[in-house]
Write a protein that holds these residues in place. Structure first.
Motif, mmCIF file in Angstrom:
data_model
loop_
_atom_site.group_PDB
_atom_site.id
_atom_site.type_symbol
_atom_site.label_atom_id
_atom_site.label_comp_id
_atom_site.label_asym_id
_atom_site.label_seq_id
_atom_site.Cartn_x
_atom_site.Cartn_y
_atom_site.Cartn_z
ATOM 1 N N UNK A 115 21.633 17.053 11.685
ATOM 2 C CA UNK A 115 22.436 17.868 12.603
ATOM 3 C C UNK A 115 23.538 18.605 11.853
ATOM 4 N N UNK A 116 24.203 17.885 10.926
ATOM 5 C CA UNK A 116 25.268 18.524 10.147
ATOM 6 C C UNK A 116 24.707 19.693 9.335
ATOM 7 N N UNK A 117 23.559 19.469 8.705
ATOM 8 C CA UNK A 117 22.967 20.537 7.905
ATOM 9 C C UNK A 117 22.651 21.767 8.740
ATOM 10 N N UNK A 118 22.053 21.551 9.905
ATOM 11 C CA UNK A 118 21.702 22.670 10.787
ATOM 12 C C UNK A 118 22.951 23.389 11.288
ATOM 13 N N UNK A 119 23.981 22.617 11.634
ATOM 14 C CA UNK A 119 25.225 23.216 12.127
ATOM 15 C C UNK A 119 25.921 24.024 11.047
ATOM 16 N N UNK A 120 26.022 23.446 9.848
ATOM 17 C CA UNK A 120 26.711 24.145 8.759
ATOM 18 C C UNK A 120 25.983 25.434 8.388
ATOM 19 N N UNK A 121 24.669 25.397 8.332
ATOM 20 C CA UNK A 121 23.904 26.598 8.008
ATOM 21 C C UNK A 121 24.071 27.670 9.078
ATOM 22 N N UNK A 122 24.069 27.242 10.339
ATOM 23 C CA UNK A 122 24.248 28.203 11.432
ATOM 24 C C UNK A 122 25.652 28.800 11.418
ATOM 25 N N UNK A 123 26.647 27.953 11.133
ATOM 26 C CA UNK A 123 28.027 28.439 11.063
ATOM 27 C C UNK A 123 28.192 29.444 9.930
ATOM 28 N N UNK A 124 27.592 29.138 8.793
ATOM 29 C CA UNK A 124 27.662 30.052 7.656
ATOM 30 C C UNK A 124 27.003 31.384 8.000
ATOM 31 N N UNK A 125 25.873 31.339 8.681
ATOM 32 C CA UNK A 125 25.167 32.555 9.067
ATOM 33 C C UNK A 125 25.999 33.414 10.022
#
Length: 256
Positions: A115-125
């Motif tokens: 979940x953290x990985x998906x959230x961080x990638x989405x936030x960066x995008x």
């Protein structure tokens, strides 16, 4: 709302004490659809209006994909519209990976990591510089005790963490907020909480620790308060005593 006043006071202090916000930050609130993250969203939207350090705010939900279909997050979308906060739902197959493919017996650690990985990638995008998570005062104490009991180490999540891989800072603005304040505000404000569909919900070591601390608090009033102060005094993982007069934390247990 009285409880929101308390939450804003605690949150403002945490933002100041740990210098969580920098000028020009674009902050993404990770919204899990539970009471903690929705309270954080409401608090940050209010603080954005008067905080001396200007920042932008957005919200992202990682849809876990339970039961093989997307969840209904339209009530959260409506809340974000009212707060004037952009909102995005990111679909994922995390539940399928954990429960169907890997058939994890202890899924929480892997689930959190994915979940953290998906959230961080989405936030960066989305061009975000900072991700805000809804961990609160009781979460910090429980995490410290879980690490002590089950891993034999002194540790907790950090109030502020820099992630070099994504060049994102993770902050926890509710660090000083007692869970009972969040519970009361969520009820008072009628937050659109979406019940968890995770089959492991409330069957975890964290829930056992929550209950244990509740029992210990009945015989030792202020126990969680003292544990948190010890974490600050000991400088555990970035915790520290504030330069000004410390906050008064609640000493009465409330599990209702």
């Amino acid at each position: 709302m009285e409880h929101m006043k308390h939450i804003l006071s605690y949150t403002r202090r945490a933002l100041d004490d740990y210098e969580m916000i920098r000028p020009g930050d674009k902050v993404c609130v990770g919204v899990s659809a539970g009471k903690d993250s929705l309270t954080l969203l409401a608090a940050m939207a209010r603080i954005r209006q008067f905080y001396p350090v200007p920042f932008e705010l957005t919200a992202i939900t990682v849809d876990m994909g339970f039961e093989g279909k997307a969840g209904d997050f339209s009530p959260i979308q409506a809340m974000c519209n009212e707060l004037d906060v952009p909102y995005k739902v990111v679909p994922s197959e995390i539940s399928h990976i954990i429960f169907d493919v890997r058939k994890e017996q202890n899924p929480c650690s892997l689930c959190a990591k994915l979940r953290r990985g998906a959230l961080h990638n989405a936030a960066k995008a989305e061009g975000c510089t900072t991700v805000a998570l809804g961990h609160h005062f009781d979460d910090a104490v429980e995490t410290f005790m879980l690490n002590l009991f089950y891993e034999g180490r002194i540790g907790c999540f950090q109030p502020v963490t820099y992630l070099s891989r994504t060049d994102i800072r993770v902050i926890r603005p509710l660090l000083y907020v007692p869970e009972k304040e969040i519970r009361a505000f969520a009820k008072e404000a009628g937050l659109p909480v979406v019940p968890s569909r995770c089959p492991a919900d409330e069957k975890t070591e964290r829930e056992e620790m929550k209950q244990l601390l509740h029992q210990l608090e009945l015989q030792n009033k202020g126990l969680r308060h003292r544990i948190f102060n010890a974490m600050q005094k000991g400088g555990v993982d970035g915790f520290h005593l504030p330069d000004r007069r410390p906050l008064r934390f609640p000493e009465n247990d409330d599990m209702e």
